[in-house]
Write a protein that holds these residues in place. Structure first.
Motif, PDB file in Angstrom:
ATOM      1  N   VAL A 451      22.163  31.517  33.642  1.00  0.00           N
ATOM      2  CA  VAL A 451      23.576  30.697  33.501  1.00  0.00           C
ATOM      3  C   VAL A 451      23.391  29.553  34.452  1.00  0.00           C
ATOM      4  CG1 VAL A 451      26.027  30.585  33.590  1.00  0.00           C
ATOM      5  CG2 VAL A 451      24.757  32.643  32.674  1.00  0.00           C
ATOM      6  N   ASN A 452      23.456  28.270  34.083  1.00  0.00           N
ATOM      7  CA  ASN A 452      23.490  27.009  34.912  1.00  0.00           C
ATOM      8  C   ASN A 452      23.879  25.915  34.113  1.00  0.00           C
ATOM      9  OD1 ASN A 452      21.440  27.425  37.343  1.00  0.00           O
ATOM     10  ND2 ASN A 452      22.006  25.483  37.063  1.00  0.00           N
ATOM     11  N   LYS A 453      24.572  25.070  34.978  1.00  0.00           N
ATOM     12  CA  LYS A 453      24.742  23.627  34.301  1.00  0.00           C
ATOM     13  C   LYS A 453      23.293  22.965  34.265  1.00  0.00           C
ATOM     14  CE  LYS A 453      25.366  21.458  38.892  1.00  0.00           C
ATOM     15  NZ  LYS A 453      26.070  20.660  39.998  1.00  0.00           N
ATOM     16  N   TYR A 454      23.476  21.850  33.399  1.00  0.00           N
ATOM     17  CA  TYR A 454      22.343  20.996  33.218  1.00  0.00           C
ATOM     18  C   TYR A 454      22.286  20.085  34.205  1.00  0.00           C
ATOM     19  CZ  TYR A 454      19.334  17.526  31.164  1.00  0.00           C
ATOM     20  OH  TYR A 454      18.232  16.802  30.969  1.00  0.00           O
ATOM     21  N   VAL A 455      20.825  20.316  35.054  1.00  0.00           N
ATOM     22  CA  VAL A 455      20.445  19.539  35.851  1.00  0.00           C
ATOM     23  C   VAL A 455      19.256  18.542  35.688  1.00  0.00           C
ATOM     24  CG1 VAL A 455      19.502  19.566  38.453  1.00  0.00           C
ATOM     25  CG2 VAL A 455      20.932  21.449  37.716  1.00  0.00           C
ATOM     26  N   THR A 456      19.695  17.373  35.609  1.00  0.00           N
ATOM     27  CA  THR A 456      18.505  16.221  35.339  1.00  0.00           C
ATOM     28  C   THR A 456      17.489  16.374  36.217  1.00  0.00           C
ATOM     29  OG1 THR A 456      20.244  15.042  34.156  1.00  0.00           O
ATOM     30  CG2 THR A 456      18.003  13.723  34.920  1.00  0.00           C
TER      31      THR A 456
END
Length: 637
Positions: A451-456
């Motif tokens: 589960v993770n926020k999108y990291v560019t």
């Protein structure tokens, strides 16, 4: 039928029984000495495959259902009692015994370092000999790992004797002393009721003479500057346990004492898919790692785009998507009534843990009103004597930091918020992030989710460019899909990565030269500066990213473990540029299938210029080809 479904299983005649809700049932006693056979049966029960097979064979009588919760309760109890090492582990254990007094056992996660160490400790302590004496020291990062070792040691000794768990625990606690970070105070254990109580021994760590000293997660001990303990602690025999891939540092070999060394390379704990996924984040292994486990389910990713600016709102999103992982488990495993002790949620550090725990506990209470989830740490969960769990109690779910998870394992794992942007060139944050992702995935026996926020530009960004192939998993395909040197390339470590860096520099210089030459050519539409292309979607059989919610377009990946060269680029080079087979073969051989996007785009530009100069020739060949095709059609008609 059960015996036929899993080779190596013995099934006793069934007896009449009842489930806890009163439903009449048949109970089969199933035995096996091999952990891989037990794991294969576990996967068939959890996937429903055994239900289908039994129902199909006996459809004339009834629809047959295997109780997943009841099965898992007995499976988990028996897992620690399996006394038979694998052939690979047994061979390595015998090698250790012959090598001497100071030993170093290395292995990737899941190969059973702790299992081998427990068997080694049992042999040295000789607990069944009343005349045996001497204490063992167990050194680890945190007390929970020491508690885990003691409990496992006691359960195994109990199964080999007629002692109860309490009796075995009391005996073990008299013979073992713990030492954890900051490695100053020796700790002894005792039992009060059903709880394990810790006591500081009040003795200098360098004073006692131990029969055996085991240093678990030794790579972290050395990385943090406590390597001097390896020489200063007095013990007749010493056993170091380490794994380079779990460590957030490089080149530790020179910091270890020169002990006799043995290595494990066969993963026992995790499924084949988990091994493939973890291999993307692995470094420092010189030999191919294999798994004797079943294929297992695909890993799941729940990656969301951050739409709010405040940290509080972001943490709320993490809670919502973590709650989705439990909904997914309830959907996929409807017969699994309890997650008690079977699910671990791992976060990057204490600050993240402090922010998410209360909010996540509240959301779980609201979202699952019919169940009683309680989030606990590893230390809290292990501070009790192992006893049989009866459903109806609280379902204890592990929520702790990734560092506290080292050395542990759980049926299912959720990795929360571990991703960071890749900095490159050996940045410290890259070393730490890669290690955390590797440790998190390899804690799972059966299923891992992220589960993770999108990291560019992050380590997990590649999951947004994947599609899941639903056909039956094949090990050889999984190995081809993922490169096990991807992390080394991203970190620029090792000989291969250094060579890749040189190729990148050469590619950049070649690109500049090509651009300068292009400026001198007649401006043509196909030679104008092209808009950046999105990273193409690629199919894989290891990760299932169907729950991702990402709208951003991705033009470049800083970390990409998917071998897109074999799958996509070779075909494109042939089609777009008419390169000869010799050119393609030579180029691919030089790159050794490790070419990245920048290098390939350089080749594309160079071959485009070459194609322009040869366009008339290519067009003539094309017209001839079409004429031949037309002639064949006329002849056939």
């Amino acid at each position: 039928m059960v015996e036929r479904s899993s080779e190596g299983i013995q099934v006793q005649a069934p007896v009449q029984s009842h489930l806890r809700d009163g439903t009449p049932s048949l109970m089969f006693q199933v035995t096996t000495e091999k952990v891989q056979v037990a794991q294969a049966l576990r996967n068939k029960v959890l996937s429903g495959a055994l239900d289908l097979a039994l129902s199909k064979e006996h459809s004339a009588f009834a629809q047959i259902h295997v109780d997943q919760s009841d099965f898992l309760e007995r499976y988990e109890k028996s897992l620690l009692t399996l006394s038979k090492l694998t052939d690979h582990q047994e061979q390595k254990l015998q090698n250790l015994k012959q090598l001497g007094e100071n030993l170093h056992l290395t292995a990737p996660a899941g190969c059973g370092k702790t299992f081998v160490a427990i068997q080694y400790a049992l042999d040295e302590l000789k607990l069944d000999d009343r005349n045996s004496s001497g204490q063992m020291l167990f050194v680890s990062l945190q007390i929970s790992l020491g508690l885990y070792f003691v409990r496992w040691l006691a359960v195994r000794h109990s199964t080999l004797t007629e002692l109860s768990i309490h009796e075995a625990m009391n005996l073990i606690m008299k013979r073992i002393v713990l030492l954890q970070k900051p490695y100053e105070d020796l700790v002894t254990l005792r039992i009060e009721g059903n709880k394990i109580v810790q006591n500081t021994k009040g003795e200098n760590v360098h004073t006692p003479d131990f029969l055996l000293a085991v240093f678990d997660e030794c790579h972290e001990l050395v990385r943090e500057g406590f390597g001097h303990l390896l020489d200063q602690i007095n013990a007749k025999k010493k056993l170091l346990l380490s794994d380079q891939s779990q460590c957030s540092a490089l080149n530790l070999d020179e910091k270890y004492p020169e002990y006799a060394r043995e290595s494990l390379s066969e993963v026992v704990r995790s499924t084949e898919r988990l091994v493939r996924a973890a291999s993307a984040f692995q470094i420092g292994e010189t030999q191919e790692v294999s798994s004797i486990g079943p294929d297992g389910p695909a890993l799941k990713s729940f990656i969301f785009e951050r739409t709010h600016n405040s940290k509080e709102e972001e943490m709320n999103m993490y809670c919502q998507y973590t709650k989705k992982t439990l909904s997914h488990l309830a959907k996929v495993y409807p017969g699994l009534r309890s997650l008690h002790g079977r699910l671990a949620m791992l976060v990057p550090g204490q600050r993240f843990l402090d922010k998410i725990k209360d909010s996540l506990q509240e959301q779980l209470e609201v979202g699952f009103r019919h169940r009683r989830f309680r989030l606990v740490s590893f230390e809290e969960s292990l501070s009790f004597v192992p006893t049989k769990f009866f459903e109806g109690q609280e379902e204890l779910i592990l929520l702790d930091t990734i560092d506290n998870a080292r050395g542990h394992e759980h049926l299912m794992v959720v990795c929360i918020g571990l991703d960071e942007e890749v900095q490159g060139k050996g940045a410290e944050v890259d070393l730490m992030t890669r290690a955390k992702l590797y440790v998190g995935i390899t804690r799972a026996q059966h299923l891992a989710m992220v589960v993770n926020k999108y990291v560019t530009g992050g380590w997990l960004e590649f999951l947004a460019t994947l599609q899941f192939k639903k056909e039956e998993y094949r090990s050889e395909v999984g190995k081809e899909e993922f490169r096990n040197d991807a992390a080394a390339q991203a970190l620029r470590v090792g000989k291969d990565a250094a060579a890749q860096a040189l190729r990148d520099d050469a590619a950049n210089a070649a690109a500049l030269e090509i651009r300068q030459e292009d400026d001198q050519l007649d401006a043509a539409p196909d030679l104008q500066q092209e808009a950046p292309e999105e990273v193409e979607m690629s199919s894989n059989s290891v990760w299932d990213p169907s729950e991702n919610e990402i709208e951003s377009k991705i033009y470049q990946l800083k970390f990409d473990p998917i071998d897109r060269v074999k799958a996509d680029w070779l075909t494109k080079l042939k089609m777009l540029h008419g390169a000869s087979k010799e050119q393609v073969a030579r180029t691919i051989d030089e790159w050794n299938f490790q070419a990245d996007r920048a290098l390939l785009m350089t080749a594309l530009r160079a071959w485009r210029r070459h194609a322009k100069l040869q366009r008339e020739k290519l067009e003539r060949e094309l017209r001839k080809f079409r004429a031949r095709q037309q002639g064949r059609r006329i002849t056939e008609q």
